[in-house]
Design a protein around this motif. Structure first.
Motif, short mmCIF file in Angstrom:
data_model
loop_
_atom_site.label_atom_id
_atom_site.label_comp_id
_atom_site.label_asym_id
_atom_site.label_seq_id
_atom_site.Cartn_x
_atom_site.Cartn_y
_atom_site.Cartn_z
N ILE A 171 0.81 -1.49 0.22
CA ILE A 171 -0.14 0.08 -0.19
C ILE A 171 0.80 1.47 -0.22
CG2 ILE A 171 -1.62 1.32 1.28
CD1 ILE A 171 -3.07 -1.41 1.96
N LEU A 172 1.73 1.77 0.92
CA LEU A 172 2.70 2.74 0.95
C LEU A 172 3.33 2.69 -0.41
CD1 LEU A 172 4.09 2.03 4.63
CD2 LEU A 172 2.03 3.71 3.68
N ALA A 173 3.71 1.51 -1.25
CA ALA A 173 4.53 1.64 -2.20
C ALA A 173 3.03 2.26 -3.64
CB ALA A 173 4.69 0.15 -2.31
N ASN A 174 2.31 2.27 -3.50
CA ASN A 174 1.35 2.65 -4.22
C ASN A 174 0.17 3.25 -3.83
OD1 ASN A 174 2.61 0.42 -6.85
ND2 ASN A 174 2.13 -0.80 -5.07
N PRO A 175 0.62 4.50 -2.96
CA PRO A 175 -0.36 5.22 -2.28
C PRO A 175 -1.27 5.24 -3.07
CG PRO A 175 1.56 6.62 -2.19
CD PRO A 175 1.75 4.89 -3.27
N ASP A 176 -1.75 5.57 -4.31
CA ASP A 176 -2.59 5.95 -4.69
C ASP A 176 -3.94 5.05 -5.63
OD1 ASP A 176 -1.79 8.90 -4.64
OD2 ASP A 176 -0.73 9.38 -6.77
N ALA A 177 -2.55 4.06 -5.70
CA ALA A 177 -4.01 2.80 -6.09
C ALA A 177 -5.21 2.62 -5.39
CB ALA A 177 -3.41 1.20 -6.33
N TYR A 178 -4.88 2.96 -3.71
CA TYR A 178 -5.59 1.99 -3.11
C TYR A 178 -6.30 3.25 -2.01
CZ TYR A 178 -3.21 -1.84 -4.43
OH TYR A 178 -2.52 -3.06 -5.22
#
Length: 159
Positions: free
Chosen positions: A152-159
């Motif tokens: 989640i932290l590596a892809n903050p805008d995806a979730y």
């Protein structure tokens, strides 16, 4: 032997409402997508996902666990509380009747959150629970939490 209780707190950089949504409200979609090597599927067998619902988590081939069934006890979206009980699994801990989880996510001063969980292990009759197995399970749960958090932290805008 009586009920064995364990309290844990896990700090996260993810804001409380987002953490609650990802880990509890959308876990059936997220976990198999995030960690397909661990989770094959999470499905609602009975109910709508709210209190009284029964869910089944099926684990990926090659993992120690085959499946776990949970009963949802309480969902409080406003106060970020999610309580559930593990009632069946394969393999199941010998001498264990059920495991209950009472989780509350609270905001932390840094904009992240703290997951506060009370886990209660209910032995069958006078059974002695294997505390090493309990600790091993808690460590695996922490590792899964941190793995999902990292995604989640590596892809903050995806979730």
């Amino acid at each position: 032997m009586g009920i064995v209780t364990n309290d844990t707190e896990i700090a996260s950089a993810i804001p409380a409402a987002k953490l609650f949504k990802i880990f509890f409200l959308d876990s059936s979609n997220n976990f198999p997508k995030f960690l397909p090597q661990v989770f094959k599927s999470i499905e609602i067998l009975e109910g709508d996902g709210g209190p009284g619902s029964i869910t089944k988590t099926t684990f990926a081939e090659g993992t120690e666990l085959k499946y776990i069934k949970h009963k949802v006890d309480a969902v409080d979206k406003d106060n970020l509380i999610y309580n559930y009980t593990a009632v069946e699994g394969d393999p199941w801990l010998e001498g264990l009747d059920k495991i209950s989880y009472e989780t509350k996510i609270v905001a932390s001063p840094d904009g992240g959150s703290i997951s506060k969980c009370t886990t209660k292990y209910f032995p069958k009759g006078d059974s002695q629970l294997n505390e090493d197995k309990i600790k091993e399970g808690q460590q695996k749960a922490l590792e899964l939490f941190k793995a999902v958090e990292a995604i989640i932290l590596a892809n903050p805008d995806a979730y």
